[in-house]
Design an enzyme around this catalytic site. Structure first.
Site, PDB file in Angstrom:
ATOM      1  N   LYS A   1       0.878  -1.080  -0.013  1.00 16.86           N
ATOM      2  CA  LYS A   1      -0.144   0.055  -0.011  1.00 16.86           C
ATOM      3  C   LYS A   1       0.982   1.296  -0.011  1.00 16.86           C
ATOM      4  CE  LYS A   1      -4.198  -1.501   1.705  1.00 16.86           C
ATOM      5  NZ  LYS A   1      -5.488  -1.091   2.617  1.00 16.86           N
TER       6      LYS A   1
ATOM      7  N   LYS B   1      -8.826  -9.021 -11.399  1.00 11.70           N
ATOM      8  CA  LYS B   1      -9.583  -8.998 -10.469  1.00 11.70           C
ATOM      9  C   LYS B   1     -10.936  -8.373 -10.699  1.00 11.70           C
ATOM     10  CE  LYS B   1      -9.558  -9.594  -5.478  1.00 11.70           C
ATOM     11  NZ  LYS B   1      -8.864  -9.614  -4.295  1.00 11.70           N
TER      12      LYS B   1
ATOM     13  N   LYS C   1     -13.482  -2.240  -8.327  1.00  8.20           N
ATOM     14  CA  LYS C   1     -14.146  -0.963  -8.707  1.00  8.20           C
ATOM     15  C   LYS C   1     -13.562   0.080  -9.476  1.00  8.20           C
ATOM     16  CE  LYS C   1     -13.250   1.839  -4.383  1.00  8.20           C
ATOM     17  NZ  LYS C   1     -14.061   2.735  -3.756  1.00  8.20           N
TER      18      LYS C   1
END
Ligand code: TRP
Length: 331
Positions: free
Chosen positions: A110, A194, A197
């Site tokens: 991240k 995957k 969104k």
């Protein structure tokens, strides 16, 4: 057996969130005492858009209940509403070691190349997660592959605290693969990516808010190959799009891939796709109706969350008190 799990309140919920995470929680309610919460404090570790966060919390809570999390059976609440999470996290910051957190792969992913510019909260994120779990003395934590390391860290923190302060307070939790296997739902445009969104193509995902017509249209346009469906699983090996659609069908109807292929072997996508959209609509239409009910009545949602928070708070209070006692900070 006591299960605790959290989910970050993201928006634009899609089939991947539903089949990969939410429905597993729903099924788990039959197997254990469950506490489920919205990890809204964890949401503060990356850039925050307050209006967006507020609406995401409601959306996620509504989606969980609409999908079958039963507030009468399970304790459903917001992390923010039970201050003991943050308090215990602070106590555990004294137990967790820099070296342990330095090994966390999620932080590395991240923060990427921007380690120095990342928030401190992102670095200590797993300590708050440990507090979420240890506060309720959970025995099992249902998580995906990517969260296993955080559950292992939680075990290490629990054991070190118990040893350091010579108590038998925290229960080292096990990662839990219950509720059936989570479906890995891939993009409808690319069977190797995957469902997400953030994919620029709206046709790549089915949202929980999509109308029946839109669902059917997205399934019709989903990428496939010209071959008929094979008779067994190994025939899907080099066919990621076919594999994804068969996997989705099975996850939606509760069948194994073998069972699905047993019914559709030898048939082409001209026959399979209409069956898939019917199955999706049968799952999503009632869910969407319930979502709309909550949209129209947000006070009901707030009431459910408040009741859940109260139950969670009273379950967690003795553990927090005992942790304060152990470190010498009794009232
Ligand atoms: N980190 C988890 C995720 O991103 C969410 C989470 C927060 C969690 N606290 C938790 C999961 C406690 C299980 C238990 O998916």
């Amino acid at each position: 057996m006591r299960v605790v799990s959290g989910i970050q309140p993201t928006g634009d919920l899609h089939l991947g969130n539903l089949l990969g995470a939410i429905l597993r929680w729903v099924r788990m309610q039959d197997e254990a005492e469950c506490l489920f919460f919205l990890a809204d404090l964890h949401a503060l570790t990356v850039e925050v858009d307050p209006a967006q966060l507020r609406s995401n919390i409601r959306e996620m809570a509504a989606a969980l209940i609409a999908s079958g999390i039963d507030p009468a059976r399970s304790i459903l609440f917001r992390q923010r509403s039970v201050p003991a999470h943050a308090e215990l996290a602070w106590i555990l910051q004294g137990t967790a070691r820099m070296g342990w957190l330095n090994r966390m792969t999620q932080f590395k992913e991240k923060s990427g190349k921007n380690r120095e510019g990342s928030s401190v909260g992102l670095f200590t994120y797993p300590v708050l997660q440990a507090a979420d779990i240890l506060l309720y003395r959970a025995t099992h934590v249902p998580v995906g592959e990517d969260q296993k390391q955080h559950v292992e860290l939680t075990r290490d923190i629990a054991l070190k605290f118990n040893t350091d302060f010579d108590v038998d307070l925290f229960v080292p939790p096990e990662p839990f693969i219950g509720g059936g296997t989570a479906a890995r739902v891939m993009s409808l445009r690319d069977g190797r990516a995957k469902m997400s969104k953030s994919d620029p193509s709206e046709m790549s995902r089915i949202l929980l808010t999509d109308s029946n017509d839109l669902i059917a249209q997205k399934v019709r346009k989903a990428k496939t190959d010209p071959e008929p469906l094979p008779a067994d699983v190994s025939g899907l090996d080099e066919r990621p799009e076919a594999k994804n659609l068969v996997g989705i069908y099975g996850a939606v109807t509760g069948e194994t891939v073998d069972q699905v292929l047993g019914r559709f072997a030898g048939q082409g996508f001209g026959a399979f796709k209409p069956a898939l959209s019917d199955a999706l609509i049968a799952l999503l239409e009632p869910l969407r109706m319930r979502l709309e009910q909550f949209r129209a009545d947000p006070a009901e949602l707030d009431r459910i969350l408040a009741a859940g928070s109260e139950r969670a708070a009273s379950l967690g209070a003795p553990t927090l008190d005992a942790a304060y006692d152990a470190v010498g900070l009794s009232r």
